[in-house]
Write an enzyme that holds these catalytic residues in place. Structure first.
Site, mmCIF file in Angstrom:
data_model
loop_
_atom_site.group_PDB
_atom_site.id
_atom_site.type_symbol
_atom_site.label_atom_id
_atom_site.label_comp_id
_atom_site.label_asym_id
_atom_site.label_seq_id
_atom_site.Cartn_x
_atom_site.Cartn_y
_atom_site.Cartn_z
ATOM 1 N N GLY A 158 40.053 -6.038 -15.221
ATOM 2 C CA GLY A 158 38.890 -6.397 -16.019
ATOM 3 C C GLY A 158 38.351 -7.790 -15.836
ATOM 4 O O GLY A 158 37.386 -8.174 -16.514
ATOM 5 N N GLU A 217 45.494 -4.708 -12.236
ATOM 6 C CA GLU A 217 44.625 -3.680 -11.664
ATOM 7 C C GLU A 217 43.188 -4.171 -11.467
ATOM 8 O O GLU A 217 42.250 -3.661 -12.084
ATOM 9 C CB GLU A 217 44.625 -2.455 -12.576
ATOM 10 C CG GLU A 217 46.000 -1.876 -12.832
ATOM 11 C CD GLU A 217 46.031 -0.885 -13.975
ATOM 12 O OE1 GLU A 217 47.044 -0.193 -14.125
ATOM 13 O OE2 GLU A 217 45.027 -0.800 -14.737
ATOM 14 N N GLY A 249 39.539 -4.502 -9.937
ATOM 15 C CA GLY A 249 38.615 -3.671 -9.175
ATOM 16 C C GLY A 249 37.351 -4.454 -8.880
ATOM 17 O O GLY A 249 37.095 -4.869 -7.746
ATOM 18 N N ARG A 250 36.568 -4.702 -9.929
ATOM 19 C CA ARG A 250 35.307 -5.421 -9.781
ATOM 20 C C ARG A 250 35.495 -6.777 -9.083
ATOM 21 O O ARG A 250 34.710 -7.144 -8.196
ATOM 22 C CB ARG A 250 34.709 -5.638 -11.176
ATOM 23 C CG ARG A 250 33.306 -6.245 -11.172
ATOM 24 C CD ARG A 250 32.917 -6.692 -12.570
ATOM 25 N NE ARG A 250 33.115 -5.666 -13.556
ATOM 26 C CZ ARG A 250 32.189 -4.819 -13.965
ATOM 27 N NH1 ARG A 250 30.978 -4.882 -13.450
ATOM 28 N NH2 ARG A 250 32.459 -3.910 -14.895
ATOM 29 N N CYS A 309 12.447 9.106 -11.511
ATOM 30 C CA CYS A 309 11.515 9.504 -12.570
ATOM 31 C C CYS A 309 12.056 9.194 -13.959
ATOM 32 O O CYS A 309 12.258 10.102 -14.785
ATOM 33 C CB CYS A 309 11.182 10.988 -12.437
ATOM 34 S SG CYS A 309 10.282 11.357 -10.926
ATOM 35 N N TYR A 311 30.896 -0.522 -9.088
ATOM 36 C CA TYR A 311 30.280 0.371 -10.076
ATOM 37 C C TYR A 311 28.802 0.628 -9.774
ATOM 38 O O TYR A 311 27.979 0.751 -10.673
ATOM 39 C CB TYR A 311 30.465 -0.188 -11.496
ATOM 40 C CG TYR A 311 31.915 -0.340 -11.849
ATOM 41 C CD1 TYR A 311 32.687 0.766 -12.167
ATOM 42 C CD2 TYR A 311 32.526 -1.584 -11.807
ATOM 43 C CE1 TYR A 311 34.043 0.640 -12.451
ATOM 44 C CE2 TYR A 311 33.877 -1.729 -12.089
ATOM 45 C CZ TYR A 311 34.631 -0.606 -12.409
ATOM 46 O OH TYR A 311 35.963 -0.746 -12.690
#
Length: 433
Positions: free
Chosen positions: A247, A289, A291-292, A361, A390
Site C-alpha cells: 500500500g 506486498e 504493487g503500485r 460513451c 491499476y
C-alpha cells in the site's frame, strides 16, 4: 521529473524512454500504447530487497502484488529479481506458473476464492493461502482433510484501522469487506490447529492502498504482534510470519512527495523489532506486498489526439484522445489525477489548460482535468506519467474496443510483451443465433 520513469529524457523536442523515441513507437505500434521502463521497474524491486535486508535482522520476503499489473514477462522479471508473487485468481496463478515463479514463493489472496482456485493452489503447492473468512476456512479444512503435507495458511485480519486514502481503496476497517474481525481470531485459530491438513504460518493485514502515513502501518504491525502474542499465550502456537500487506503511496503529480522505500523499510523494521522485543516474541519473517510502488512509475500511457472541442467564446475545452476509461478507469472511479505532456512537443511550454477526454460513451470518461499542456492538435501524442499500476489490470473492452499493446523498453530496444487485442478475439466468444 520524479513522477516519470528514471530514464525519461527529451531529445530534439520529443520524449524518449529507455533510449527509445516514444513518438516513433506510436507510429510503429499504434495507440493507445503502454510502455514500461525496465530500468525503473527493476530498480524499485532491488531497492525493496536491499532496504529490508539492511534494516530487518530476521528473515524477510518481498512479494509483488500482481493485482497492480500482471503479465507473463512481468512475472518473469519478478522471479529474476528474487521476489515472490501475490495472486488473487486462478489465472494469475497460471501466469505465475507459466513465468517460472517458484510456487513456494506464491501467496493466494482473495475474499471470495472459488473451489477451483483453492484446488489449483493446493495442487500446485503454493507457499501460503491467505484465509479471509471463516466460511473459506471451513471449505479449506474439508479440501485438505486427507492431504499428506499440511498446507500453510495466513489469517487475514481486519485490524480496525481506517487508512487515510480514497474510500474505495481503504481495506482495514472492521466493516471492510476484507479480513476476519479481530473477534473471530480465536475461532479461526482453533479450527486451524485441529485441522490435520493445515498449518498456521502467520497473520496478515492490509489496510489500504496509496498510503503516505506510515504511522497507520506501524499501528497495523502492532495489532498483528498483539494477535500473535495472543495466539502464543492462548494456544501455545508461535506464528512465524507477519505481513502488514503493502500500500505504499506513489506521487502522480509533483504536489505529492516522492516514494521513500528506504524510509518505509526502516520504519516497519524498527516497529516490528521493538514490538516483538517488548512482548518477548521471536522475530518473525516479515513479508511485504508492494504493487503500485514497484510498477506505477515505470509505466507511461500514450494516446493520440483525435479531435478538439471549443467553447462558444473560442476557449479550447477538450482534447479528445483514442483511449480512456477502458484502459485507465482510475480517473472515473477515484477522481485520480495524473501528470502529462505532449510526447512530440515535449520541450514546448505548457501554456494551455484543458481537459483530456476519453473516447468512451460516458460523460465521466475524462482522463485529465485542468491539465496544462501546449495547445494540442489532432495527431499530437499525449504521454501520461505514472500509468503502470491499476490501469491495464482493470482494463475492459467497453464499446468493444480492443485493449492496448504493451512494450518493455531498455537500452534503446522495445520488446512487445503484450500484443494489441484484435476484433477477432473480442468476437470469438459470441455465438450467433
Amino acid at each position: 521529473m520524479y513522477v516519470w520513469p528514471e530514464t525519461v529524457a527529451v531529445c530534439d523536442g520529443r520524449l524518449t524512454l529507455g533510449g527509445c523515441d516514444l513518438v516513433a513507437l506510436t507510429e510503429q505500434h499504434g495507440t493507445p500504447l503502454y510502455v514500461f521502463d525496465e530500468v525503473t521497474l527493476r530498480s524499485a524491486m532491488r531497492t525493496y530487497r536491499a532496504a529490508f535486508a539492511e534494516v530487518y535482522p530476521a528473515q524477510h520476503r518481498v512479494h509483488y502484488a500482481s493485482k497492480a499489473l500482471l503479465n507473463t514477462a512481468l512475472a518473469q522479471i519478478v522471479a529474476e529479481e528474487g521476489l515472490g508473487l501475490d495472486v488473487v485468481s486462478a489465472t494469475e496463478l497460471r501466469v505465475a506458473q507459466r513465468a517460472g515463479v517458484p510456487m513456494e514463493h506464491v501467496h493466494l489472496h482473495g475474499n471470495a476464492k472459488s473451489a477451483f482456485e483453492l484446488e489449483r493452489a493446493l495442487a500446485w503447492d503454493v507457499g501460503a493461502i491467505v484465509v479471509d473468512n471463516l466460511d473459506e476456512l471451513a471449505h479449506l479444512c474439508a479440501l485438505t482433510a486427507h492431504r499428506p503435507q499440511p498446507q500453510g495458511v495466513l489469517l487475514r485480519l481486519a485490524p480496525d484501522i481506517a487508512a487515510q486514502t480514497h474510500a474505495h481503496i481503504a481495506t482495514g476497517s472492521s466493516d471492510a469487506k476484507f479480513g476476519l474481525p479481530l473477534a473471530a481470531l480465536d475461532a479461526a485459530v482453533a479450527q486451524i490447529l485441529t485441522a490435520p491438513g493445515l498449518h498456521l504460518l502467520g497473520l496478515h493485514a492490509h489496510i489500504g492502498s496509496q498510503l503516505f502515513r506510515l504511522d497507520q502501518l506501524q499501528a497495523t504491525l502492532q495489532v498483528l504482534v498483539e494477535a500473535a502474542v495472543h495466539v502464543r499465550d492462548q494456544y501455545g502456537h508461535i506464528v512465524t510470519e507477519l505481513s502488514p500487506g503493502g500500500g505504499l503511496g506513489v506521487p502522480y503529480t509533483t504536489e505529492q512527495p516522492p516514494t521513500d522505500i528506504c524510509g518505509y523499510a526502516t520504519t516497519l523494521a524498527a516497529t516490528l523489532t521493538e514490538a516483538c522485543t517488548r512482548a518477548n516474541f521471536p522475530l518473525p519473517r516479515l513479508t511485504i506486498e508492494p504493487g503500485r510502488s514497484i510498477i506505477a512509475r515505470a509505466g507511461v500511457a500514450l494516446y493520440r489526439i483525435i479531435g478538439r472541442k471549443y467553447a462558444p467564446d473560442g476557449r479550447l475545452l477538450y482534447l479528445h484522445v483514442d483511449g480512456g476509461m477502458a484502459d485507465n478507469l482510475r480517473p472515473a472511479l477515484y477522481g485520480a489525477r495524473y501528470s502529462a505532456l505532449l510526447a512530440n512537443r515535449a520541450a514546448e511550454p505548457a501554456d494551455t489548460v484543458v481537459a483530456v477526454a476519453g473516447r468512451y460513451c460516458e460523460s465521466g470518461d475524462i482522463l485529465l482535468r485542468e491539465i496544462a499542456l501546449p495547445s494540442g492538435a489532432p495527431g499530437d501524442i499525449v504521454a501520461v506519467a505514472t500509468a503502470g499500476a491499476y490501469t491495464l489490470s482493470m482494463a475492459s473492452t467497453y464499446n468493444l474496443v480492443p485493449r492496448p499493446a504493451v512494450l518493455l523498453l531498455a537500452g534503446g530496444s522495445a520488446r512487445l510483451i503484450q500484443r494489441r487485442e484484435t476484433e477477432e478475439e473480442l468476437l470469438a466468444r459470441d455465438i450467433a443465433l
